[in-house]
Design a protein around this motif. Structure first.
Motif, PDB file in Angstrom:
ATOM      1  N   PRO A   9       0.823  -1.213   0.000  1.00 47.39           N
ATOM      2  CA  PRO A   9       0.000   0.000   0.000  1.00 47.39           C
ATOM      3  C   PRO A   9       0.855   1.260   0.000  1.00 47.39           C
ATOM      4  O   PRO A   9       1.879   1.340   0.677  1.00 47.39           O
ATOM      5  CB  PRO A   9      -0.793  -0.125   1.310  1.00 47.39           C
ATOM      6  N   ASN A  10       0.444   2.237  -0.791  1.00 52.49           N
ATOM      7  CA  ASN A  10       1.149   3.510  -0.823  1.00 52.49           C
ATOM      8  C   ASN A  10       0.751   4.363   0.377  1.00 52.49           C
ATOM      9  O   ASN A  10      -0.193   4.043   1.101  1.00 52.49           O
ATOM     10  CB  ASN A  10       0.820   4.259  -2.122  1.00 52.49           C
ATOM     11  N   LEU A  59      -4.854   5.895   9.390  1.00 52.13           N
ATOM     12  CA  LEU A  59      -4.687   4.765  10.303  1.00 52.13           C
ATOM     13  C   LEU A  59      -3.505   3.942   9.814  1.00 52.13           C
ATOM     14  O   LEU A  59      -3.601   3.212   8.836  1.00 52.13           O
ATOM     15  CB  LEU A  59      -5.967   3.926  10.343  1.00 52.13           C
ATOM     16  N   LYS A  60      -2.383   4.078  10.509  1.00 50.08           N
ATOM     17  CA  LYS A  60      -1.153   3.424  10.073  1.00 50.08           C
ATOM     18  C   LYS A  60      -0.703   2.317  11.005  1.00 50.08           C
ATOM     19  O   LYS A  60      -0.168   1.307  10.565  1.00 50.08           O
ATOM     20  CB  LYS A  60      -0.021   4.456   9.962  1.00 50.08           C
ATOM     21  N   LEU A 144      -8.301   7.963   6.846  1.00 53.66           N
ATOM     22  CA  LEU A 144      -7.840   7.193   5.692  1.00 53.66           C
ATOM     23  C   LEU A 144      -7.286   5.854   6.162  1.00 53.66           C
ATOM     24  O   LEU A 144      -6.571   5.784   7.161  1.00 53.66           O
ATOM     25  CB  LEU A 144      -6.742   7.953   4.940  1.00 53.66           C
ATOM     26  N   ASN A 145      -7.607   4.810   5.432  1.00 55.75           N
ATOM     27  CA  ASN A 145      -7.091   3.481   5.773  1.00 55.75           C
ATOM     28  C   ASN A 145      -6.860   2.684   4.497  1.00 55.75           C
ATOM     29  O   ASN A 145      -7.787   2.464   3.721  1.00 55.75           O
ATOM     30  CB  ASN A 145      -8.080   2.736   6.675  1.00 55.75           C
ATOM     31  N   ASN A 146      -5.633   2.265   4.286  1.00 54.59           N
ATOM     32  CA  ASN A 146      -5.374   1.372   3.153  1.00 54.59           C
ATOM     33  C   ASN A 146      -4.461   0.213   3.527  1.00 54.59           C
ATOM     34  O   ASN A 146      -3.924  -0.466   2.658  1.00 54.59           O
ATOM     35  CB  ASN A 146      -4.778   2.144   1.971  1.00 54.59           C
ATOM     36  N   SER A 147      -4.326  -0.034   4.850  1.00 56.74           N
ATOM     37  CA  SER A 147      -3.425  -1.117   5.240  1.00 56.74           C
ATOM     38  C   SER A 147      -3.861  -1.903   6.470  1.00 56.74           C
ATOM     39  O   SER A 147      -3.378  -3.020   6.681  1.00 56.74           O
ATOM     40  CB  SER A 147      -2.017  -0.560   5.492  1.00 56.74           C
ATOM     41  N   ILE A 148      -4.760  -1.384   7.288  1.00 58.32           N
ATOM     42  CA  ILE A 148      -5.117  -2.038   8.551  1.00 58.32           C
ATOM     43  C   ILE A 148      -6.474  -2.724   8.414  1.00 58.32           C
ATOM     44  O   ILE A 148      -7.523  -2.081   8.429  1.00 58.32           O
ATOM     45  CB  ILE A 148      -5.151  -1.034   9.721  1.00 58.32           C
ATOM     46  N   GLY A 149      -6.439  -4.048   8.296  1.00 59.61           N
ATOM     47  CA  GLY A 149      -7.661  -4.806   8.046  1.00 59.61           C
ATOM     48  C   GLY A 149      -8.641  -4.818   9.197  1.00 59.61           C
ATOM     49  O   GLY A 149      -9.853  -4.899   8.988  1.00 59.61           O
ATOM     50  N   LYS A 186      -8.634  -0.511   1.977  1.00 60.85           N
ATOM     51  CA  LYS A 186      -8.255  -1.841   2.452  1.00 60.85           C
ATOM     52  C   LYS A 186      -9.467  -2.769   2.426  1.00 60.85           C
ATOM     53  O   LYS A 186      -9.337  -3.977   2.595  1.00 60.85           O
ATOM     54  CB  LYS A 186      -7.692  -1.733   3.876  1.00 60.85           C
ATOM     55  N   HIS A 187     -10.653  -2.208   2.208  1.00 61.15           N
ATOM     56  CA  HIS A 187     -11.893  -2.982   2.201  1.00 61.15           C
ATOM     57  C   HIS A 187     -12.695  -2.666   0.942  1.00 61.15           C
ATOM     58  O   HIS A 187     -12.529  -1.602   0.345  1.00 61.15           O
ATOM     59  CB  HIS A 187     -12.734  -2.664   3.442  1.00 61.15           C
ATOM     60  N   TYR A 188     -13.548  -3.588   0.575  1.00 60.45           N
ATOM     61  CA  TYR A 188     -14.375  -3.387  -0.607  1.00 60.45           C
ATOM     62  C   TYR A 188     -15.745  -4.003  -0.383  1.00 60.45           C
ATOM     63  O   TYR A 188     -15.948  -4.830   0.511  1.00 60.45           O
ATOM     64  CB  TYR A 188     -13.725  -4.011  -1.846  1.00 60.45           C
ATOM     65  N   ILE A 189     -16.676  -3.574  -1.195  1.00 60.48           N
ATOM     66  CA  ILE A 189     -18.026  -4.140  -1.187  1.00 60.48           C
ATOM     67  C   ILE A 189     -18.312  -4.650  -2.591  1.00 60.48           C
ATOM     68  O   ILE A 189     -18.108  -3.938  -3.577  1.00 60.48           O
ATOM     69  CB  ILE A 189     -19.069  -3.086  -0.773  1.00 60.48           C
TER      70      ILE A 189
END
Length: 363
Positions: A9-10, A59-60, A144-149, A186-189
């Motif tokens: 993730p960037n 959220l890192k 923002l969250n692109n890494s913490i599931g 990090k999540h999708y629908i």
């Protein structure tokens, strides 16, 4: 539906900063940090000629260490499931009051992380607004969250709803925040055969009295959708859809052989239709095959390629056991019938069979 991404993730905060300055024509207050800091706390951006203030929190921090500590503190409870490898919390404990208590503790730990960010954002927006008064303004805190599931959209929404609705001294606790927006990549629908990233927004009670503020939020979200070039699933104060969100799986560039085997099986869980009895048979068959390599005996050792195949197969059956949330006690060899032992032992050296099954010890 399983969704993977092959690159790490960037830094999402840097991407969002470019979005604000280029698409929203916003001004980064951090760019003038030394001057702003002289006067007090301040948010990250001002947009639309000062109409909107944005404080961005990414959220890192990986929460696994904190969560594992909570789980380890409860390992003595009777309903803990025995397993090999890695499992999620949900498949590590049997259902019951103890599991609900652990879930509550985990939820509280994650909530405190969110609340810490929210409290800081409140002070930043409040202090800046006081120094720079304006009749019409909308204050927005963006997560923002692109890494913490573990920060699932439904958990985040539940936490924000509880915190923002908390009353203190006849006023809303976070009344300096009009909106909270959660953007998760990090999540999708998965809905209507489309892959959608997740955005969730919360409106403060006081902001509902100013409908024009909703238009600002809609503008930001529309621009973000176009900027990212991906469909967005937007939920405003509704948990119905985001409860069905799923985690995007990050595939590291470098993996151990066992990690590769685990991902291989997760992509194609070919044992998923087998009964528990058959899983037990497959487990012991693959275990016996690995024993040929690691236990000393007069039998012929398998080739290197065969050894790797045996370990790979064993890894796959462990993945299936963990996927179902089975207890390793369900794999106990004492549960095998004589016919099943005969089936398992086909082609295995008799000396090894006698060694493993003669007294049927637990392992």
């Amino acid at each position: 539906m399983r969704v993977e991404r092959n690159s790490s993730p960037n830094d999402m905060s840097e991407t969002f900063s470019q979005f604000v300055t280029k698409r929203l024509k916003g001004i980064s207050l951090d760019a003038n940090f030394n001057e702003e800091a002289k006067h007090g706390k301040f948010p990250d951006f001002t947009c639309f000629n000062g109409l909107a203030l944005l404080e961005v929190k990414q959220l890192k921090s990986d929460q696994n260490e904190r969560l594992n500590e909570t789980i380890e503190n409860n390992e003595s409870i009777d309903n803990k499931i025995n397993f090999y490898g890695k499992r999620s919390f949900e498949t590590s404990f049997k259902d019951g009051p103890e599991k609900e208590e652990i879930r509550r503790q985990l939820h509280n730990k994650l909530s405190r992380t969110i609340e810490d960010h929210l409290r800081k954002a409140k002070e930043q927006l409040k202090n800046y607004s006081k120094r720079n008064p304006r009749k019409n303004r909308v204050n927005i805190c963006i997560f923002l969250n692109n890494s913490i599931g573990v920060f699932t959209p439904d958990l985040f929404a539940s936490c924000i709803d509880r915190k923002m609705n908390h009353k203190s001294k006849d006023s809303t606790r976070y009344n300096s925040i009009d909106y909270v927006i959660y953007i998760s990549e990090k999540h999708y629908i998965h809905e209507e055969q489309k892959f959608r990233l997740t955005i969730w927004s919360y409106t403060n009670v006081e902001a509902t009295n100013n409908p024009w503020k909703d238009q600002v939020i809609e503008k930001i979200i529309t621009e973000w959708t176009q900027f990212r070039g991906a469909p967005i699933s937007l939920q405003t104060e509704s948990l119905q859809s985001i409860e069905n969100s799923e985690e995007i799986i990050d595939i590291p560039k470098k993996m151990t052989r066992s990690e590769q085997w685990a991902i291989e099986y997760q992509r194609y869980p070919y044992l998923s239709e087998e009964s528990i009895d058959n899983i037990r048979i497959i487990f012991h068959r693959t275990l016996l095959c690995t024993y040929i390599s690691i236990i000393k005996g007069k039998w012929k050792k398998p080739t290197k390629e065969q050894q790797i195949t045996y370990l790979r197969n064993f890894s796959h059956v462990i993945e299936e056991i963990n996927r179902r949330g089975l207890d390793m006690n369900d794999m106990n060899k004492n549960l095998l019938s004589e016919q099943e032992i005969t089936r398992i032992s086909k082609g295995i050296p008799q000396d090894l069979i006698d060694l493993i099954f003669k007294e049927k010890p637990n392992y």
